[in-house]
Design a protein around this motif. Structure first.
Motif, PDB file in Angstrom:
ATOM      1  N   GLU A 116      -0.749   5.966  -7.397  1.00 35.46           N
ATOM      2  CA  GLU A 116      -1.971   6.472  -6.735  1.00 35.46           C
ATOM      3  C   GLU A 116      -1.855   6.393  -5.223  1.00 35.46           C
ATOM      4  OE1 GLU A 116      -5.274   4.252  -8.278  1.00 35.46           O
ATOM      5  OE2 GLU A 116      -5.679   5.781  -9.780  1.00 35.46           O
ATOM      6  N   GLY A 117      -2.730   7.162  -4.544  1.00 36.65           N
ATOM      7  CA  GLY A 117      -2.749   7.125  -3.083  1.00 36.65           C
ATOM      8  C   GLY A 117      -1.892   8.253  -2.535  1.00 36.65           C
ATOM      9  N   VAL A 118      -2.119   8.572  -1.259  1.00 31.96           N
ATOM     10  CA  VAL A 118      -1.382   9.690  -0.676  1.00 31.96           C
ATOM     11  C   VAL A 118      -0.711   9.355   0.648  1.00 31.96           C
ATOM     12  CG1 VAL A 118      -2.710  11.535  -1.777  1.00 31.96           C
ATOM     13  CG2 VAL A 118      -3.536  10.577   0.356  1.00 31.96           C
ATOM     14  N   GLU A 119      -1.230   8.352   1.352  1.00 31.46           N
ATOM     15  CA  GLU A 119      -0.795   8.148   2.743  1.00 31.46           C
ATOM     16  C   GLU A 119       0.475   7.311   2.847  1.00 31.46           C
ATOM     17  OE1 GLU A 119      -2.205   9.303   5.538  1.00 31.46           O
ATOM     18  OE2 GLU A 119      -3.771  10.381   4.472  1.00 31.46           O
ATOM     19  N   ASN A 120       0.474   6.168   2.162  1.00 27.95           N
ATOM     20  CA  ASN A 120       1.524   5.169   2.365  1.00 27.95           C
ATOM     21  C   ASN A 120       2.250   4.880   1.060  1.00 27.95           C
ATOM     22  OD1 ASN A 120       0.823   4.714   5.144  1.00 27.95           O
ATOM     23  ND2 ASN A 120      -1.039   3.740   4.362  1.00 27.95           N
ATOM     24  N   ASN A 146       2.920   2.221  -1.678  1.00 28.66           N
ATOM     25  CA  ASN A 146       2.297   0.978  -2.144  1.00 28.66           C
ATOM     26  C   ASN A 146       3.038   0.433  -3.355  1.00 28.66           C
ATOM     27  OD1 ASN A 146      -0.123   0.529  -0.493  1.00 28.66           O
ATOM     28  ND2 ASN A 146      -0.704   2.551  -1.231  1.00 28.66           N
ATOM     29  N   ILE A 179      -0.303  -6.746  -2.908  1.00 31.98           N
ATOM     30  CA  ILE A 179       0.090  -5.361  -2.679  1.00 31.98           C
ATOM     31  C   ILE A 179       0.997  -5.339  -1.456  1.00 31.98           C
ATOM     32  CG2 ILE A 179      -0.741  -3.077  -1.964  1.00 31.98           C
ATOM     33  CD1 ILE A 179      -1.615  -3.575  -4.771  1.00 31.98           C
ATOM     34  N   THR A 233      -3.617  -9.251  -0.183  1.00 24.00           N
ATOM     35  CA  THR A 233      -3.995  -9.787  -1.486  1.00 24.00           C
ATOM     36  C   THR A 233      -4.396  -8.651  -2.432  1.00 24.00           C
ATOM     37  OG1 THR A 233      -6.217 -10.107  -0.622  1.00 24.00           O
ATOM     38  CG2 THR A 233      -4.772 -12.033  -0.647  1.00 24.00           C
ATOM     39  N   LEU A 291      -6.721  -7.029  -5.235  1.00 20.80           N
ATOM     40  CA  LEU A 291      -8.131  -7.154  -5.642  1.00 20.80           C
ATOM     41  C   LEU A 291      -8.284  -6.669  -7.079  1.00 20.80           C
ATOM     42  CD1 LEU A 291      -9.895  -5.720  -2.462  1.00 20.80           C
ATOM     43  CD2 LEU A 291      -9.503  -8.108  -3.051  1.00 20.80           C
ATOM     44  N   ASP A 299      -8.335   0.202   1.333  1.00 18.85           N
ATOM     45  CA  ASP A 299      -7.891   1.349   2.138  1.00 18.85           C
ATOM     46  C   ASP A 299      -8.675   1.495   3.453  1.00 18.85           C
ATOM     47  OD1 ASP A 299      -6.461   3.501   2.879  1.00 18.85           O
ATOM     48  OD2 ASP A 299      -7.079   4.834   1.260  1.00 18.85           O
TER      49      ASP A 299
HETATM   50  N1  ADP Z   1      -5.601  -4.692  -2.313  1.00 22.71           N
HETATM   51  C1  ADP Z   1      -5.429  -3.970  -3.428  1.00 22.71           C
HETATM   52  N2  ADP Z   1      -5.677  -4.514  -4.643  1.00 22.71           N
HETATM   53  C2  ADP Z   1      -5.466  -3.803  -5.782  1.00 22.71           C
HETATM   54  N3  ADP Z   1      -4.986  -2.541  -5.803  1.00 22.71           N
HETATM   55  C3  ADP Z   1      -4.724  -1.954  -4.637  1.00 22.71           C
HETATM   56  C4  ADP Z   1      -4.932  -2.608  -3.387  1.00 22.71           C
HETATM   57  N4  ADP Z   1      -4.573  -1.770  -2.386  1.00 22.71           N
HETATM   58  C5  ADP Z   1      -4.148  -0.632  -2.982  1.00 22.71           C
HETATM   59  N5  ADP Z   1      -4.223  -0.726  -4.329  1.00 22.71           N
HETATM   60  C6  ADP Z   1      -3.808   0.269  -5.317  1.00 22.71           C
HETATM   61  O1  ADP Z   1      -3.023   1.242  -4.657  1.00 22.71           O
HETATM   62  C7  ADP Z   1      -3.620   2.546  -4.760  1.00 22.71           C
HETATM   63  C8  ADP Z   1      -3.399   3.312  -3.464  1.00 22.71           C
HETATM   64  O2  ADP Z   1      -3.934   2.598  -2.362  1.00 22.71           O
HETATM   65  P1  ADP Z   1      -4.553   3.325  -1.099  1.00 22.71           P
HETATM   66  O3  ADP Z   1      -4.774   2.298  -0.048  1.00 22.71           O
HETATM   67  O4  ADP Z   1      -5.742   4.159  -1.514  1.00 22.71           O
HETATM   68  O5  ADP Z   1      -3.353   4.270  -0.681  1.00 22.71           O
HETATM   69  P2  ADP Z   1      -3.300   5.458   0.382  1.00 22.71           P
HETATM   70  O6  ADP Z   1      -3.805   4.897   1.692  1.00 22.71           O
HETATM   71  O7  ADP Z   1      -1.869   5.809   0.377  1.00 22.71           O
HETATM   72  O8  ADP Z   1      -4.186   6.559  -0.134  1.00 22.71           O
HETATM   73  C9  ADP Z   1      -5.083   2.272  -5.074  1.00 22.71           C
HETATM   74  O9  ADP Z   1      -5.691   3.298  -5.821  1.00 22.71           O
HETATM   75  C10 ADP Z   1      -4.979   1.001  -5.927  1.00 22.71           C
HETATM   76  O10 ADP Z   1      -4.631   1.330  -7.252  1.00 22.71           O
END
Ligand code: ADP
Ligand SMILES: N[C@@H](CCOP(=O)(O)O)C(=O)O
Length: 326
Positions: A32-36, A38, A49, A103, A105, A218
């Motif tokens: 999941e996510g698009v920017e970075n 993870n 994370i 951490t 979540l 995020d």
């Molecule tokens: N602190 C966190 N605790 C639990 N899951 C996290 C956490 N940070 C990111 N994630 C997981 O990583 C995914 C992508 O993170 P996100 O910050 O939305 O990425 P981006 O900035 O690339 O869009 C989230 O949907 C979640 O599943």
């Protein structure tokens, strides 16, 4: 997809040696996510994370984001807490990218928003605004009103391919929004999340079985801006049905819970409609920019700009706080 940069076991173990987190137990990329990029990381100390910051994030801004999360978590907000290495630093480098561990979540983001999500969301947003108080570093909103004209200009050449007449409609909308935008000093300013969409809010069932917010994630669009603008972003992202009908029950629940923690001033109430139009335009423009600039076949899911045209049109005719549930 959101693993742009691969990390070898060897590089990860060397990286972890700079932290007091014990031995590595498990490690996997998060889709999941698009920017970075993870990764979910498990060590003897627990779940974390690991984020590798990719091209769209300016490394000079990372101390603001990490410092803000540190500050808010220290004030009791359930947000990712940056983990500091043995040398006290939370920002380091891995596989040629700036990187940090935060951490983990617990919780799940709502795939389908129900009215019961909206009061806990409103409370959590106001608590986040309170938790940001006292953090002295500032970051202007690059995607605020002064950024919208250049963004629209960047879409001018191909925007009408998405819908005929779109650019002319957006020119008129932008001029109206800028003319009505609150002048400096008129509304309270603080640290805002600026992208508090459902995929950035985790919920768990409370003891009564109702959803409660377990964490906000995020913070990489966070900035110093009008607090009520964050509320307008949430009205856009949480209070429309799949057929684009505005759900005033959801909006009322969100707004009244927010007001229970942090009161809206009279000026904020009066400005809410134009803030909602501005927030709709902001997401419309970034989506339109990505839509018209992402090469075909790129491994990124483009989001529909026209969803936000429908929302913008709704807010253009719902021109009072009462029509928005406040
Ligand atoms: N602190 C966190 N605790 C639990 N899951 C996290 C956490 N940070 C990111 N994630 C997981 O990583 C995914 C992508 O993170 P996100 O910050 O939305 O990425 P981006 O900035 O690339 O869009 C989230 O949907 C979640 O599943
Ligand atoms: N919420 C924005 C896109 C930002 O993506 P995120 O995965 O970083 O939350 C939109 O919907 O346009």
């Amino acid at each position: 997809m959101a693993v742009y940069t691969e990390v070898t076991d060897e590089a990860l173990r060397a990286f972890l040696a700079d932290y007091a987190l014990g031995e590595l137990v498990a490690f996997r990329g998060i889709a999941e996510g698009v920017e970075n990029s993870n990764y979910a990381l498990k060590t003897e100390a627990g779940d974390f994370i690991l984020t590798l910051y990719e091209k769209r994030v300016d490394p000079a801004e990372l101390p603001y984001f990490l410092g803000l999360m540190d500050h808010m978590a220290g004030r009791g907000l359930a947000c990712p807490t940056p983990v500091h290495g043995r040398d006290g630093q939370s920002l380091r480098s891995l596989a040629g990218r700036p990187a940090a561990i935060v951490t983990f979540l617990p919780g799940v983001w709502p795939r389908r928003v129900r009215p019961e999500h909206c009061a806990p969301l409103g409370r959590a947003l106001a608590e986040m605004h309170r938790a940001g108080e006292g953090f002295a570093v500032t970051r202007p909103n690059a995607l605020g009103p002064s950024g919208w004209s250049p963004l629209l200009d960047g879409c001018r050449a191909r925007g009408d391919e998405v819908q005929a007449g779109l650019i002319a409609e957006l020119d008129v909308a932008l001029a109206g929004i800028l003319a009505a935008w609150p002048s400096e000093g008129a509304l309270p300013v603080g640290h805002v999340h600026a992208d508090l969409f459902p995929d950035n809010v985790f919920f768990l069932p409370g003891e009564d079985g109702k959803p409660r917010v377990s964490g906000l994630i995020d913070f990489y669009f966070a900035c110093t801006d009008l607090l009520a603008y964050d509320v307008a972003v949430c009205l856009n992202a949480w209070c429309f049905e799949p057929d684009y009908a505005f759900n005033v029950t959801k909006a009322r629940a969100l707004l009244s819970a927010y007001d229970g923690v942090r009161h809206f001033s009279a000026a904020e109430r009066a400005a809410l409609p134009v803030l909602c139009r501005g927030a709709a335009l902001r997401f419309l423009l970034t989506r339109l920019y990505d839509w018209t600039h992402t090469p075909a076949g790129a491994l990124v899911t483009r989001k529909d700009p026209l969803e936000y045209l429908r929302k913008l049109r709704f807010f253009a005719q719902a021109d009072s706080a009462a029509a928005l549930g406040l």
